[in-house]
Design a protein around this motif. Sequence first.
Motif: not given
Length: 335
Positions: A170-172, A218-224
């Motif tokens: 997975q990459t997500q 969430k703090l990084n706003k990163s999803t992948s």
Amino acid sequence: NPYILATLLFGLGLGTTITFASSHWLLAWMGLEINTLAIIPLMAQHHHPRAVEATTKYFLTQATAAAMLLFASTTNAWLTGQWDIQQMSHPFPLTLITLALALKIGLAPMHTWLPEVLQGLDLTTGLVLSTWQKLAPFALLLQIQNVNPTILVTLGLASTLVGGWGGLNQTQLRKVLAYSSVAHLGWMILILQYSPSLTLLALLTYFVMTFSTFLVFKLNKSTSINALAISWTKAPILTSLTPLVLLSLGGLPPLTGFMPKWLILQELAKQDLAPLATLAALSALLSLYFYLRISYAMTLTMSPNNLTGVTPWRFSSPQLTLPLAIATTATISLL
């Protein structure tokens, strides 16, 4: 709208509490239904096709599981004249109820909806789905006695293995967290028969660790995984701590995540289930691989096109950073 949000959150709390407090199957089923109905608007609040798709998938699986549960408890009442949760004696409704609850929380092989649903949600709702929504079905699983141990062990072992294998390609990040959730639930179910208190301990530590992981992302706003490579400009201190959080999820000493796995393996060995303990420990290596992969992407790779002058990390919101600080500290140093 804050009033609607408050009502929905109250519904979430109420559903879980009703299930906790009930000794009658109908009440327990009602609590689970309230729970499902309360989280559905929260899941679909971003009117994005992906969110609506995830909500629909979630609704269908949860409705199926609830219908199975209702059918099994009615069958039990029909066969034995008992509506009491702790008085289950007939093997057929027992098996059916175990499978229904497994579908509710997403144990393998009934786990396939979980990565799909989690991937369509934002991180906050995803966090609620990964933690709070597991409480009510778990309370029921802990309460039903004399269920066939083979079923629980099969579910548990399948979940640890599927959670390990599934997360590898997975990459997500949300899908990785979903598979990680499946693997952790597998550990809890493995030991459920022999030591319910250990199941609760594992659930509690899993909550703390998942909480801090979701908040970091969430703090990084990163999803992948790719988005993690530039996280050092957003929150440098956090970026250096995150590998510890992830390794804690993987269950490495001397971090918190090691404690439940250690005690579970010890208990399995005491019950003369050495092969089972070995398999579970080996499946933890699979999970460890993808946690290491995320840590590597986050700390050891630097994005080539980033100006260090543009660092937005000073201005992060306090309502996010305080819980994050508490959860991260707990995840790293509770052992």
